[in-house]
Scaffold this motif. Structure first.
Motif, PDB file in Angstrom:
ATOM      1  N   SER A   1     101.826  77.822  -3.365  1.00 56.64           N
ATOM      2  CA  SER A   1     103.010  78.312  -2.662  1.00 56.64           C
ATOM      3  C   SER A   1     104.290  77.602  -3.091  1.00 56.64           C
ATOM      4  O   SER A   1     105.382  78.026  -2.728  1.00 56.64           O
ATOM      5  CB  SER A   1     102.817  78.178  -1.149  1.00 56.64           C
ATOM      6  N   ASN A   2     104.168  76.527  -3.847  1.00 56.41           N
ATOM      7  CA  ASN A   2     105.351  75.850  -4.371  1.00 56.41           C
ATOM      8  C   ASN A   2     105.925  76.531  -5.606  1.00 56.41           C
ATOM      9  O   ASN A   2     107.010  76.175  -6.057  1.00 56.41           O
ATOM     10  CB  ASN A   2     105.021  74.399  -4.739  1.00 56.41           C
ATOM     11  N   TYR A   3     105.191  77.494  -6.153  1.00 53.61           N
ATOM     12  CA  TYR A   3     105.560  78.084  -7.423  1.00 53.61           C
ATOM     13  C   TYR A   3     106.176  79.468  -7.262  1.00 53.61           C
ATOM     14  O   TYR A   3     105.634  80.324  -6.552  1.00 53.61           O
ATOM     15  CB  TYR A   3     104.337  78.196  -8.334  1.00 53.61           C
ATOM     16  N   ILE A   4     107.281  79.666  -7.950  1.00 53.17           N
ATOM     17  CA  ILE A   4     107.767  81.016  -8.181  1.00 53.17           C
ATOM     18  C   ILE A   4     106.863  81.629  -9.241  1.00 53.17           C
ATOM     19  O   ILE A   4     106.538  80.996 -10.244  1.00 53.17           O
ATOM     20  CB  ILE A   4     109.224  80.984  -8.662  1.00 53.17           C
ATOM     21  N   MET A   5     106.431  82.855  -9.025  1.00 55.44           N
ATOM     22  CA  MET A   5     105.533  83.524  -9.951  1.00 55.44           C
ATOM     23  C   MET A   5     106.209  84.743 -10.560  1.00 55.44           C
ATOM     24  O   MET A   5     106.961  85.455  -9.895  1.00 55.44           O
ATOM     25  CB  MET A   5     104.254  83.962  -9.233  1.00 55.44           C
ATOM     26  N   GLY A   6     105.903  84.964 -11.830  1.00 53.84           N
ATOM     27  CA  GLY A   6     106.488  86.103 -12.521  1.00 53.84           C
ATOM     28  C   GLY A   6     105.452  86.842 -13.347  1.00 53.84           C
ATOM     29  O   GLY A   6     104.395  86.309 -13.676  1.00 53.84           O
ATOM     30  N   TRP A   7     105.771  88.087 -13.634  1.00 53.51           N
ATOM     31  CA  TRP A   7     105.000  88.894 -14.582  1.00 53.51           C
ATOM     32  C   TRP A   7     105.902  89.234 -15.759  1.00 53.51           C
ATOM     33  O   TRP A   7     107.072  89.610 -15.560  1.00 53.51           O
ATOM     34  CB  TRP A   7     104.489  90.178 -13.937  1.00 53.51           C
ATOM     35  N   PHE A   8     105.344  89.115 -16.944  1.00 47.88           N
ATOM     36  CA  PHE A   8     106.025  89.462 -18.177  1.00 47.88           C
ATOM     37  C   PHE A   8     105.108  90.363 -18.993  1.00 47.88           C
ATOM     38  O   PHE A   8     103.913  90.432 -18.734  1.00 47.88           O
ATOM     39  CB  PHE A   8     106.357  88.198 -18.989  1.00 47.88           C
ATOM     40  N   ARG A   9     105.671  91.018 -19.978  1.00 46.43           N
ATOM     41  CA  ARG A   9     104.854  91.818 -20.880  1.00 46.43           C
ATOM     42  C   ARG A   9     105.382  91.737 -22.291  1.00 46.43           C
ATOM     43  O   ARG A   9     106.560  91.467 -22.511  1.00 46.43           O
ATOM     44  CB  ARG A   9     104.791  93.279 -20.417  1.00 46.43           C
ATOM     45  N   GLN A  10     104.470  91.956 -23.232  1.00 47.95           N
ATOM     46  CA  GLN A  10     104.849  91.920 -24.640  1.00 47.95           C
ATOM     47  C   GLN A  10     104.101  93.009 -25.384  1.00 47.95           C
ATOM     48  O   GLN A  10     102.867  93.012 -25.427  1.00 47.95           O
ATOM     49  CB  GLN A  10     104.549  90.550 -25.242  1.00 47.95           C
ATOM     50  N   ALA A  11     104.867  93.927 -25.956  1.00 53.20           N
ATOM     51  CA  ALA A  11     104.304  94.986 -26.778  1.00 53.20           C
ATOM     52  C   ALA A  11     104.314  94.532 -28.230  1.00 53.20           C
ATOM     53  O   ALA A  11     105.086  93.650 -28.610  1.00 53.20           O
ATOM     54  CB  ALA A  11     105.142  96.258 -26.606  1.00 53.20           C
TER      55      ALA A  11
ATOM     56  N   GLY B   1     114.258  84.783 -17.625  1.00 50.70           N
ATOM     57  CA  GLY B   1     113.968  84.314 -18.969  1.00 50.70           C
ATOM     58  C   GLY B   1     112.615  83.637 -19.070  1.00 50.70           C
ATOM     59  O   GLY B   1     112.284  82.767 -18.266  1.00 50.70           O
ATOM     60  N   PRO B   2     111.786  84.014 -20.049  1.00 47.38           N
ATOM     61  CA  PRO B   2     110.468  83.385 -20.213  1.00 47.38           C
ATOM     62  C   PRO B   2     110.546  81.875 -20.369  1.00 47.38           C
ATOM     63  O   PRO B   2     109.619  81.160 -19.946  1.00 47.38           O
ATOM     64  CB  PRO B   2     109.912  84.044 -21.478  1.00 47.38           C
ATOM     65  N   ASP B   3     111.625  81.377 -20.951  1.00 45.95           N
ATOM     66  CA  ASP B   3     111.749  79.928 -21.161  1.00 45.95           C
ATOM     67  C   ASP B   3     111.848  79.153 -19.855  1.00 45.95           C
ATOM     68  O   ASP B   3     111.686  77.934 -19.847  1.00 45.95           O
ATOM     69  CB  ASP B   3     112.970  79.633 -22.031  1.00 45.95           C
ATOM     70  N   ASN B   4     112.103  79.847 -18.760  1.00 40.48           N
ATOM     71  CA  ASN B   4     112.191  79.188 -17.458  1.00 40.48           C
ATOM     72  C   ASN B   4     110.833  78.926 -16.838  1.00 40.48           C
ATOM     73  O   ASN B   4     110.745  78.295 -15.783  1.00 40.48           O
ATOM     74  CB  ASN B   4     113.011  80.043 -16.498  1.00 40.48           C
ATOM     75  N   TYR B   5     109.775  79.437 -17.444  1.00 39.01           N
ATOM     76  CA  TYR B   5     108.426  79.319 -16.900  1.00 39.01           C
ATOM     77  C   TYR B   5     107.596  78.402 -17.792  1.00 39.01           C
ATOM     78  O   TYR B   5     107.619  78.545 -19.015  1.00 39.01           O
ATOM     79  CB  TYR B   5     107.776  80.698 -16.795  1.00 39.01           C
ATOM     80  N   ASP B   6     106.870  77.493 -17.194  1.00 38.71           N
ATOM     81  CA  ASP B   6     106.110  76.543 -18.002  1.00 38.71           C
ATOM     82  C   ASP B   6     104.610  76.605 -17.773  1.00 38.71           C
ATOM     83  O   ASP B   6     103.865  75.793 -18.331  1.00 38.71           O
ATOM     84  CB  ASP B   6     106.615  75.108 -17.759  1.00 38.71           C
ATOM     85  N   ASN B   7     104.159  77.567 -16.997  1.00 40.40           N
ATOM     86  CA  ASN B   7     102.722  77.793 -16.816  1.00 40.40           C
ATOM     87  C   ASN B   7     102.438  79.258 -17.115  1.00 40.40           C
ATOM     88  O   ASN B   7     103.079  80.134 -16.520  1.00 40.40           O
ATOM     89  CB  ASN B   7     102.290  77.482 -15.382  1.00 40.40           C
ATOM     90  N   TRP B   8     101.492  79.507 -18.014  1.00 37.05           N
ATOM     91  CA  TRP B   8     101.215  80.875 -18.464  1.00 37.05           C
ATOM     92  C   TRP B   8      99.725  81.151 -18.456  1.00 37.05           C
ATOM     93  O   TRP B   8      98.906  80.276 -18.763  1.00 37.05           O
ATOM     94  CB  TRP B   8     101.743  81.092 -19.879  1.00 37.05           C
ATOM     95  N   GLY B   9      99.380  82.391 -18.137  1.00 33.74           N
ATOM     96  CA  GLY B   9      98.016  82.860 -18.297  1.00 33.74           C
ATOM     97  C   GLY B   9      97.778  83.338 -19.714  1.00 33.74           C
ATOM     98  O   GLY B   9      98.681  83.322 -20.560  1.00 33.74           O
TER      99      GLY B   9
END
Length: 124
Positions: free
Chosen positions: A30-40, A107-115
């Protein structure tokens, strides 16, 4: 750090729906802002949606607004992306990502944890 694992991708016909899930483990989710991104293929990674730690605020890219909805269940340490009215141009690898802080960022650079990503393919 938080570890993220996406699931729910697949092949769907245009106009169909999918729900992506992203399960988190590690730090307090719950401390994390979560985002979804996509790449074609051949394209840069692009922002799809983001949600604050409490789920009280969300942001969606214009290209998916009204069709996709981000949500989260902190009791299950999971964030979701409900995708309706899918189009062939939604075809991509979808990634969930997490960041600390209070503000939604695109911006993707703002996120430091990725699936590792999950493939979504929409056929015409």
């Amino acid at each position: 750090q938080v570890q993220l694992v996406e699931s729910g991708g697949g092949l769907v016909q245009a106009g169909g729906s999918l729900r992506l899930s992203c399960a988190a483990s590690g730090r307090v989710f719950s401390n994390y802002i979560m985002g979804w991104f996509r790449q074609a293929p051949g394209k840069e990674r692009e922002f799809v949606a983001a949600i604050t730690g409490t789920g009280g605020s969300t942001k969606h890219a214009d290209s998916v607004k009204g069709r996709f909805t981000i949500s989260r269940d902190n009791a299950k340490n999971t964030v979701y992306l409900q995708m309706n009215s899918l189009k062939p141009e939604d075809t991509a690898v979808y990634y969930c990502a997490g960041r600390g802080g209070l503000f939604l960022r695109e911006g993707p650079d703002n996120y430091d944890n990725w699936g590792q990503g999950t493939q979504v393919t929409v056929s015409s």
